[in-house]
Scaffold this active site. Sequence first.
Site, PDB file in Angstrom:
ATOM      1  N   ARG A  89       1.028  -0.987   0.002  1.00  0.00           N
ATOM      2  CA  ARG A  89      -0.043  -0.158   0.045  1.00  0.00           C
ATOM      3  C   ARG A  89       1.015   1.051  -0.118  1.00  0.00           C
ATOM      4  O   ARG A  89       1.835   1.056   0.623  1.00  0.00           O
ATOM      5  CB  ARG A  89      -0.840  -0.018   1.266  1.00  0.00           C
ATOM      6  CG  ARG A  89      -1.612  -1.381   1.574  1.00  0.00           C
ATOM      7  CD  ARG A  89      -3.032  -0.992   1.273  1.00  0.00           C
ATOM      8  NE  ARG A  89      -3.611  -2.462   1.330  1.00  0.00           N
ATOM      9  CZ  ARG A  89      -4.432  -2.913   0.540  1.00  0.00           C
ATOM     10  NH1 ARG A  89      -4.849  -2.411  -0.767  1.00  0.00           N
ATOM     11  NH2 ARG A  89      -4.985  -4.049   0.874  1.00  0.00           N
ATOM     12  N   GLY A 121      -8.905   0.274  -6.132  1.00  0.00           N
ATOM     13  CA  GLY A 121      -7.918   1.625  -5.807  1.00  0.00           C
ATOM     14  C   GLY A 121      -6.806   1.604  -6.701  1.00  0.00           C
ATOM     15  O   GLY A 121      -6.591   2.811  -7.155  1.00  0.00           O
ATOM     16  N   ASP A 167     -12.050 -10.590  -4.107  1.00  0.00           N
ATOM     17  CA  ASP A 167     -13.413 -10.390  -3.720  1.00  0.00           C
ATOM     18  C   ASP A 167     -14.511 -10.416  -4.999  1.00  0.00           C
ATOM     19  O   ASP A 167     -15.674 -10.421  -4.988  1.00  0.00           O
ATOM     20  CB  ASP A 167     -13.811  -9.129  -3.133  1.00  0.00           C
ATOM     21  CG  ASP A 167     -13.088  -9.115  -1.861  1.00  0.00           C
ATOM     22  OD1 ASP A 167     -12.596 -10.147  -1.444  1.00  0.00           O
ATOM     23  OD2 ASP A 167     -12.617  -8.051  -1.382  1.00  0.00           O
ATOM     24  N   VAL A 300      -6.132 -17.083   4.823  1.00  0.00           N
ATOM     25  CA  VAL A 300      -6.018 -18.397   4.199  1.00  0.00           C
ATOM     26  C   VAL A 300      -6.588 -18.122   2.814  1.00  0.00           C
ATOM     27  O   VAL A 300      -6.044 -18.775   1.787  1.00  0.00           O
ATOM     28  CB  VAL A 300      -6.971 -19.408   4.943  1.00  0.00           C
ATOM     29  CG1 VAL A 300      -7.208 -20.799   4.324  1.00  0.00           C
ATOM     30  CG2 VAL A 300      -6.266 -19.592   6.481  1.00  0.00           C
ATOM     31  N   GLN A 301      -7.519 -17.478   2.620  1.00  0.00           N
ATOM     32  CA  GLN A 301      -8.449 -17.180   1.290  1.00  0.00           C
ATOM     33  C   GLN A 301      -7.393 -16.825   0.171  1.00  0.00           C
ATOM     34  O   GLN A 301      -7.586 -16.995  -1.073  1.00  0.00           O
ATOM     35  CB  GLN A 301      -9.535 -16.541   1.376  1.00  0.00           C
ATOM     36  CG  GLN A 301     -10.484 -17.271   2.252  1.00  0.00           C
ATOM     37  CD  GLN A 301     -11.337 -16.313   2.823  1.00  0.00           C
ATOM     38  OE1 GLN A 301     -12.728 -15.926   2.138  1.00  0.00           O
ATOM     39  NE2 GLN A 301     -11.308 -15.655   4.278  1.00  0.00           N
ATOM     40  N   ASN A 532     -15.896 -33.144 -24.329  1.00  0.00           N
ATOM     41  CA  ASN A 532     -15.986 -33.452 -25.966  1.00  0.00           C
ATOM     42  C   ASN A 532     -17.327 -33.612 -26.278  1.00  0.00           C
ATOM     43  O   ASN A 532     -17.520 -34.358 -27.334  1.00  0.00           O
ATOM     44  CB  ASN A 532     -15.099 -34.682 -26.191  1.00  0.00           C
ATOM     45  CG  ASN A 532     -16.028 -36.051 -25.449  1.00  0.00           C
ATOM     46  OD1 ASN A 532     -16.379 -35.831 -24.494  1.00  0.00           O
ATOM     47  ND2 ASN A 532     -15.739 -37.190 -25.944  1.00  0.00           N
ATOM     48  N   ARG A 655      11.626 -39.020 -18.402  1.00  0.00           N
ATOM     49  CA  ARG A 655      10.727 -39.984 -17.591  1.00  0.00           C
ATOM     50  C   ARG A 655       9.280 -39.739 -18.320  1.00  0.00           C
ATOM     51  O   ARG A 655       9.030 -38.616 -18.744  1.00  0.00           O
ATOM     52  CB  ARG A 655      11.019 -39.376 -16.256  1.00  0.00           C
ATOM     53  CG  ARG A 655      12.247 -39.279 -15.696  1.00  0.00           C
ATOM     54  CD  ARG A 655      12.454 -41.023 -15.131  1.00  0.00           C
ATOM     55  NE  ARG A 655      13.500 -40.880 -14.478  1.00  0.00           N
ATOM     56  CZ  ARG A 655      14.967 -41.115 -14.760  1.00  0.00           C
ATOM     57  NH1 ARG A 655      15.050 -40.864 -16.256  1.00  0.00           N
ATOM     58  NH2 ARG A 655      15.994 -41.041 -13.998  1.00  0.00           N
TER      59      ARG A 655
END
Length: 781
Positions: A89, A121, A167, A300-301, A532, A655
């Site tokens: 900010r 903002g 949000d 967490v979100q 499909n 691989r």
Amino acid sequence: MAAALDLEKLRMAGAGMALAVLTSGGDAQGMNAAVRAVTRMGIYVGAKVFLIYEGYEGLVEGGENIKRANWLSVSNIIQLGGTIIGSARCKAFTTREGRLLAAHNLVQHGITNLCVIGGDGSLTGANIFRTEWGSLLEELVKDGKITKDVAKKYCHLNIVGLVGSIDNDFCGTDMTIGTDSALHRIMEVIDAITTTAQSHQRTFVLEVMGRHCGYLALVSALASGADWLFIPESPPEDGWEDFMCERLGETRSRGSRLNIIIIAEGAIDRHGKPISSNYVKDLVVQRLGFDTRVTVLGHVQRGGTPSAFDRVLSSKMGMEAVMALLEATPDTPACVVSLSGNQSVRLPLMECVQVTKDVQKAMDEKRFDEAIQLRGRSFENNWNIYKLLAHQKAAHEKTQFSLAILNVGAPAAGMNAAVRSAVRIGISRGHTVYVVNDGFEGLSKGQIHEVGWHDVAGWLGRGGSMLGTKRTLPKTCMEKIVENVRKFNIHGLLVVGGFEAYEGVLQLVEARGQYEELCIIMCVIPATISNNVPGTDFSLGSDTAVNAAMESCDRIKQSASGTKRRVFIVETMGGYCGYLSTVTGIAVGADAAYVYEDPFTIHDLKANVEHLTEKMKTDIQRGLVLRNEKCHEHYTTEFLYNLYSSEGRGVFDCRINVLGHLQQGGAPTPFDRNYGTKLGVKAVLWMSEKLQQAYRKGRIFANSADSACVIGLRKKTVAFSPVMELKKVTDFEHRLPQEQWWLNLRLMLKMLANYQISLTEYISGKMEHVTRRTLSIEKGF
């Protein structure tokens, strides 16, 4: 020749141009994918690209915060959450002095194109900066910081914004960067809470982010079948405390062991007073005596790795942002790049900001219905469907109609969500609803049971198919199917499944001439990881499959960071359809994805091997190549492994990984839960309407083409396409629609993997306007 010239024009278009990218405001998952796409696309068109660290703060402070980027600067970041260039900010940038310093720093690097990734903002700030640019340069000339010639050379600043906000609160855009990933975090928590709450008969109050916008709360309530929901756009009626406690008591007495209440952090009542999660908890404890817990999800979100949708969205928007800067003139307004349906569009930045402000104003002035409309059609759609499902009860009056619901083909995540909402809407409309086990085979064997409201409780988050599913087609057991349709007096068939579901309904429709019993209403909800089925852009389950494949590839890439110089060849499912490998390829930054629809020859394979050999000389010493299981008859996964191994000998080793049934599994993603829920609702409402129309003299008779349809999402809208019409646009041998929209994503895959390919195929986004009218247009999901 002309095409080559156009390409040269485009490749040179950016020559001499300098562009910078910054992330600002709160972070959001997917910002790194956007930074990567802007950087690479910029370099691709010949521009100089700069990364600005720490958002506007870095722009104001300059110095080490503004660094020239190269192709490798953004390697291996697509899977990281947050933003690697930092965000802060910044108080200084809100002042003219701060912006003066910022302008000076940009001019010193010759930068006149700015891509800002942030919330409203940050984007409003960018627009102020752009409008002041001329006067800021004049001031710098006056102070002797720059010469008049320099001011003249850099006299215009072009700005393009990408909205990064979990949000989804920016009006005019369908989805903002980070929203889908935030929903993934919320659903993981809800799934975990559900198991513990059911053990103890608990009530959970979950507080999710969204100070002024209820989008996350709304979609997670839809995707979890929450009992009650609080969002700022639509405060509950006065006296809601009584209604809520009554509802919770009712569901508990019906045998539910769990209540979920979802509350957006900005929830308010009709008088603008905040409703807190603790207030709701205390209410439930005092009035009902239920064991109640509060969980506040908080940051967490914002965390964790971005979902596949966010990675693809951000990559698409990042590329479009560079194109918008290339094409910008002093007269074009600053724009925001967004997604509309699955096509990029450009929207005037200030129009979006204006409508976003209008929403807040409507909420402040308690015009709540208007606030919901201004949020756009998909928000309104979600809200109406949530109310429909949460407030529905079984009908008092029974109708004379009965529906049967079955799953056909391979299991796909989201099938259960579709069945659940279809069953409940069917019952609430008063129909008799049957479920059929094991697809058309079960229909022929009479494995048909009537279901009640509570029989589908808890199905939303379950992967696979609870009804059981088989690939059997009706033509092998037509007589028996007809017999059971007559015996159970079935008037409507809702078939949830993949290509076999579509093909099966087609066979039933074609047999109508022989069997009058088949003149009933039929609807197919496309559900297959292969994506499909003709008649829809997205099949239920493909989002979950892409995420599962992507997570596996992320781990595979990680394992390679320990060993140097290794190329992984990963085989994905999908039959002949290359959707899964293409979209997964974009989401993990693969070097190539081989698919049947984009034919390749030995020359292409040679070019790919050389490309990887070159790549191994750089700091990124690993490669990832995806191969769709049926992309080529002879160039098998084994063949590719042998080719790459022998050509790469001494440079890299190889691989193989075959992802197999991993891709079908797991809990459905928020998108698939939501999409399944909506398709189930819309399909049954459509079927109810068709039943009314086809009811004559006490019986149903429907044999018009539009009485048997596939429901799907086409561009932005939910459409019903008659199976007989879709037959003309289907390649039955390869089980594919003849035209597939996602093929234009292949260009992006190759471009971001540094292939020297022509950009002439690129379709630029159109400039569209955002007004109250455009917001009310049906937006699908």
